[in-house]
Design a protein around this motif. Structure first.
Motif, mmCIF file in Angstrom:
data_model
loop_
_atom_site.group_PDB
_atom_site.id
_atom_site.type_symbol
_atom_site.label_atom_id
_atom_site.label_comp_id
_atom_site.label_asym_id
_atom_site.label_seq_id
_atom_site.Cartn_x
_atom_site.Cartn_y
_atom_site.Cartn_z
ATOM 1 N N UNK A 143 17.851 16.661 12.870
ATOM 2 C CA UNK A 143 17.078 15.414 12.867
ATOM 3 C C UNK A 143 15.586 15.704 12.930
ATOM 4 N N UNK A 144 15.181 16.633 13.793
ATOM 5 C CA UNK A 144 13.758 16.946 13.914
ATOM 6 C C UNK A 144 13.231 17.570 12.621
ATOM 7 N N UNK A 145 14.030 18.396 11.978
ATOM 8 C CA UNK A 145 13.606 18.951 10.686
ATOM 9 C C UNK A 145 13.424 17.839 9.666
ATOM 10 N N UNK A 146 14.351 16.881 9.661
ATOM 11 C CA UNK A 146 14.247 15.738 8.745
ATOM 12 C C UNK A 146 12.970 14.946 9.013
ATOM 13 N N UNK A 147 12.633 14.745 10.271
ATOM 14 C CA UNK A 147 11.460 13.949 10.615
ATOM 15 C C UNK A 147 10.164 14.661 10.238
ATOM 16 N N UNK A 148 10.116 15.945 10.418
ATOM 17 C CA UNK A 148 8.845 16.660 10.363
ATOM 18 C C UNK A 148 8.597 17.460 9.091
ATOM 19 N N UNK A 149 9.637 17.711 8.293
ATOM 20 C CA UNK A 149 9.450 18.571 7.136
ATOM 21 C C UNK A 149 9.450 17.778 5.848
ATOM 22 N N UNK A 150 8.617 18.205 4.929
ATOM 23 C CA UNK A 150 8.588 17.600 3.602
ATOM 24 C C UNK A 150 9.821 18.018 2.816
ATOM 25 N N UNK A 151 10.229 17.141 1.875
ATOM 26 C CA UNK A 151 11.307 17.508 0.951
ATOM 27 C C UNK A 151 10.796 18.574 -0.016
ATOM 28 N N UNK A 152 11.673 19.480 -0.328
ATOM 29 C CA UNK A 152 11.311 20.543 -1.277
ATOM 30 C C UNK A 152 11.858 20.217 -2.658
ATOM 31 N N UNK B 280 0.819 -1.208 0.000
ATOM 32 C CA UNK B 280 0.000 0.000 0.000
ATOM 33 C C UNK B 280 0.856 1.263 0.000
ATOM 34 N N UNK B 281 2.033 1.181 0.563
ATOM 35 C CA UNK B 281 2.930 2.328 0.503
ATOM 36 C C UNK B 281 3.220 2.709 -0.946
ATOM 37 N N UNK B 282 3.503 1.715 -1.782
ATOM 38 C CA UNK B 282 3.790 2.014 -3.185
ATOM 39 C C UNK B 282 2.568 2.595 -3.898
ATOM 40 N N UNK B 283 1.379 2.058 -3.574
ATOM 41 C CA UNK B 283 0.160 2.587 -4.202
ATOM 42 C C UNK B 283 -0.086 4.035 -3.785
ATOM 43 N N UNK B 284 0.136 4.323 -2.500
ATOM 44 C CA UNK B 284 -0.063 5.690 -2.000
ATOM 45 C C UNK B 284 0.927 6.642 -2.648
ATOM 46 N N UNK B 285 2.179 6.223 -2.736
ATOM 47 C CA UNK B 285 3.199 7.094 -3.325
ATOM 48 C C UNK B 285 2.951 7.306 -4.817
ATOM 49 N N UNK B 286 2.430 6.285 -5.473
ATOM 50 C CA UNK B 286 2.172 6.406 -6.909
ATOM 51 C C UNK B 286 1.038 7.385 -7.175
ATOM 52 N N UNK C 253 10.351 13.642 -7.300
ATOM 53 C CA UNK C 253 9.160 12.924 -6.845
ATOM 54 C C UNK C 253 9.533 11.842 -5.833
ATOM 55 N N UNK C 254 10.633 11.170 -6.095
ATOM 56 C CA UNK C 254 11.089 10.121 -5.188
ATOM 57 C C UNK C 254 11.401 10.696 -3.818
ATOM 58 N N UNK C 255 12.042 11.846 -3.781
ATOM 59 C CA UNK C 255 12.376 12.479 -2.508
ATOM 60 C C UNK C 255 11.128 12.890 -1.748
ATOM 61 N N UNK C 256 10.160 13.450 -2.462
ATOM 62 C CA UNK C 256 8.915 13.833 -1.796
ATOM 63 C C UNK C 256 8.190 12.599 -1.280
ATOM 64 N N UNK C 257 8.190 11.546 -2.093
ATOM 65 C CA UNK C 257 7.497 10.329 -1.687
ATOM 66 C C UNK C 257 8.193 9.638 -0.521
ATOM 67 N N UNK C 258 9.505 9.791 -0.451
ATOM 68 C CA UNK C 258 10.255 9.132 0.611
ATOM 69 C C UNK C 258 9.869 9.646 1.996
#
Length: 704
Positions: A695-704, A369-375, A562-567
């Motif tokens: 680390x907290x920024x990595x956990x909580x922020x989306x990739x740009x 389901x992760x792949x379906x959601x990311x797609x 897209x891969x970075x955002x999906x990750x």
């Protein structure tokens, strides 16, 4: 991960085989976290703090001549004999204790004993012949016996303590103080009867530890399915898994089979069956073995004066003690919990589109389901990215990227003797200086260590021997005519483990073996490897090597974006599994073993830290190698990741291939090895102590 004989505080004894941080969570949650010479890079002047590499080429590869079992035994026993002679020479010295008559022979005996232990550790994990592996296990026991007896030798301790190092440099002072501390932690200040008891207990622990590893290594389970049962898997996967005469296709729980099925197969029952076998690797054999390991370690901790094994094993770590480890685990769990629940709710909502009556997302449904959601939600199709990651291109890309970053060149050693035809040997050069050598053993085979690790072979010591290591993974590829298309997670795993290898090579040029190579605190050793993963996520870096296996076109920048955002999606859930593993690791060792039921504790922490229901009748702890190798301190992966994110904050995100910061990083973090406390290394690079901000920024922020 680094193997058990990576240089670590000597009081621990040989730690057993371990896996990288996300591999364990991968099996539980269904995910993984990490040719020709590379093009030489321009190498500006090095910082004065870097230890000079030996100018001589040094001895040949340890496996020279492709020794049979008898010759290999002679090799290892010869190393131990030299170590024993140096021990005798050290103890026989008369008069005032000096560097020349005490520390130098101690350094040599440690070097040769370490060689023997490292050689046998590698061979028991990778040699294709089971009899050879069994013989190597016996040699590991002999090397361990010598090392344990050495650490309990009061005469050796007293001799080192008597050496006046007040007028020496900081590295020698630190080496001596650290060595004396490790002797005390090993129990050298106990009476003779107690020291003998400790030695016996350590020897017994090693046997149990080898049983645990062997059961994992040898239990490679399989299921059989039809082609219809594999609807949705990539076309190249089906091509490489032809049906037998009975029309059945055999699937293994090893990674090249496991992860494509868990991500892409539309048949839920196929995924359920395969994951059931993966989560039960080494069950039931390792249930009793693990209980024995926990109980024996607890008894040893009490003999050494500690209330629990967790208190003992954290005494020399950056974290300080078991109490602070528990607080750290709880802190990460609290920071992750809310976001992990939000992510789980997205999974459940997506599943209800297929099954309106669904009340939970099962473990074997997670990555599908992760792949379906990311797609759909992130416009990223993981299958569309796979053709850009053929194994040979990724390997060459890894060489090219690290060559440019660190100013080194890799040269294939032609006709090197290797233990399996798939293994390759290389040299790593800095200009005209040979820095070290390494082997690549990257594809699965029966009886081989089945995760991913860097194995130390020779710890480099200036003027005595060059560093040598082996990268042991289970990646796709290695089959003639087959491109070996890798998942992105395979790519990060490859970079992660190569980060350990570079650390080992760059750090292997200290004068004293106990502070050379990867000999920093155990809760720091994963930081350099985790940081190197960052280069797999950069569009400019990926376009260096991520090229379509058929057309040669580089991966599109928009695909990487897209891969970075999906990750980002699932990041909190992945972290919550790390918290689960860290909590289990600590809590099986921080209490009376009679109160430890590993099934119950695993279920308790799954319910506490992750929202997915437990997969009933599975026992992931029986193949969770960290419960042996890292014992109570699996938290080290998260601790190291906090540091890694802070280290990475110093690099220019707009040009990750710019070498200036990388050279500083090599000089201040990697090259010193264990010659300073890890906190000092970090401060040297950052100009301050590390913190949680990145680390907290990595956990909580989306990739740009």
């Amino acid at each position: 991960m680094v193997s058990r004989f990576a240089r670590r505080p000597s009081h621990r004894g040989p730690s057993r085989l371990t896996i990288i941080a996300l591999l364990a969570a991968a099996l539980l949650a269904g995910a993984v976290a990490p040719g020709r010479a590379a093009t030489p890079a321009a190498t500006p002047g090095r910082a004065a703090t870097r230890a000079a590499a030996p100018s001589a080429a040094g001895p040949k590869l340890f496996y020279t001549g492709k020794p049979d079992a008898a010759a290999f035994r002679a090799l290892c026993e010869g190393e131990l004999q030299i170590a024993k002679k140096e021990l005798d020479r050290m103890l026989a010295a008369k008069g005032k204790r000096t560097i020349a008559n005490t520390l130098d022979p101690y350094n040599l005996l440690m070097l040769h004993a370490d060689n023997a232990a490292s050689y046998s550790s590698l061979m028991e994990s990778v040699h294709p012949d089971s009899a050879y592996r069994a013989a190597a296990e016996g040699l590991t026991q002999a090397a361990s016996k010598f090392q344990e007896e050495l650490k309990l030798n009061r005469a050796v301790y007293d001799a080192i303590k008597a050496v006046d190092v007040s007028k020496t440099g900081p590295t020698t002072k630190y080496f001596v103080s650290k060595t004396l501390r490790d002797f005390r932690l090993a129990g050298v200040d106990q009476d003779e009867a107690t020291r003998n008891r400790i030695a016996s207990m350590r020897a017994d622990l090693l046997l149990v530890s080898q049983d645990f590893d062997r059961n994992i290594r040898n239990d490679s389970r399989k299921i059989q399915v039809t082609a219809a049962d594999l609807d949705g898997v990539p076309e190249d996967f089906l091509k490489n898994h032809p049906a037998g005469p009975d029309g059945k296709i055999t699937l293994s729980i090893e990674y090249p089979d496991y992860f494509p099925v868990m991500r892409y197969c539309k048949n839920s029952e196929t995924r359920r069956r395969l994951q059931f076998e993966a989560l039960n690797r080494a069950y039931p054999a390792n249930m009793a073995v693990l209980d024995s390991l926990i109980a024996k370690r607890d008894r040893l901790a009490h003999v050494l004066g500690y209330p629990t094994w967790a208190d003992y094993i954290t005494a020399d770590k950056m974290i300080g003690d078991a109490k602070h480890a528990a607080e750290f685990i709880d802190r990460i769990g609290n920071l992750t919990r809310t976001q992990a629940q939000r992510e789980y709710d997205i999974y459940l909502k997506r599943k209800r589109e297929d099954d309106p009556n669904a009340t939970a997302v099962n473990r074997w449904e997670v990555r599908y389901y992760e792949q379906l959601i990311k797609k759909r939600d992130y416009d990223f199709d993981a299958q569309a990215a796979r053709p850009y990651f053929p194994f040979a291109s990724v390997k060459q890309g890894l060489f090219d990227v690290t060559s440019k970053l660190f100013g080194v060149t890799y040269k294939r050693i032609d006709n090197a003797a290797v233990w399996d035809p798939s293994v390759e040997a290389y040299e790593i050069w800095d200009g005209k200086q040979l820095l070290g050598r390494f082997f690549l053993d990257l594809h699965p085979r029966p009886g081989k260590f089945n995760h991913a690790a860097q194995f130390g072979i020779r710890t480099g010591v200036t003027g005595l021997q060059l560093p040598e290591a082996a990268l042991v993974c289970n990646l796709p590829g290695g089959v003639e005519g087959e491109p070996g298309l890798m998942e992105f997670a395979d790519v990060t795993t490859f970079f992660h483990e190569f980060g350990h290898l570079l650390h080992s090579i760059f750090a292997g040029h200290q004068r004293w073996l106990p502070v050379s190579g990867i000999s920093t605190e155990q809760d720091f050793v994963e930081a350099p490897s985790q940081m190197l993963e960052e280069w797999t996520r950069d569009p400019n870096v990926l376009r260096v090597f991520a090229k379509h296996y058929q057309t040669g076109e580089p991966i599109p920048v928009e695909t990487v974006q897209k891969m970075r955002r999906a990750e980002v999606f699932g990041r909190a859930l992945d972290t919550s599994y790390q918290v689960l593993y860290a909590a289990l690791s600590l809590n099986v060792y921080n209490r009376d073993p009679t109160q430890v039921n590993t099934d119950s504790l695993a279920a308790q922490f799954e319910a506490q830290y992750v929202p997915f229901p437990k997969f009933s009748a599975t026992h992931f702890q029986t193949s969770f190698g960290h419960l042996d190798g890292y014992s109570a301190v699996y938290y080290t992966y998260m601790w190291s990741l906090v540091i890694a994110k802070d280290l990475f904050s110093q690099f220019d995100r707009a040009n990750l291939l710019a070498p200036a910061v990388a050279y500083k990083y090599r000089d201040t973090i990697l090259a010193p090895g264990g010659s300073k406390p890890a906190a000092s290394l970090v401060r040297d690079f950052l100009g301050r102590p590390f913190d949680f901000k990145s680390w907290e920024q990595w956990l909580n922020q989306d990739e740009q």
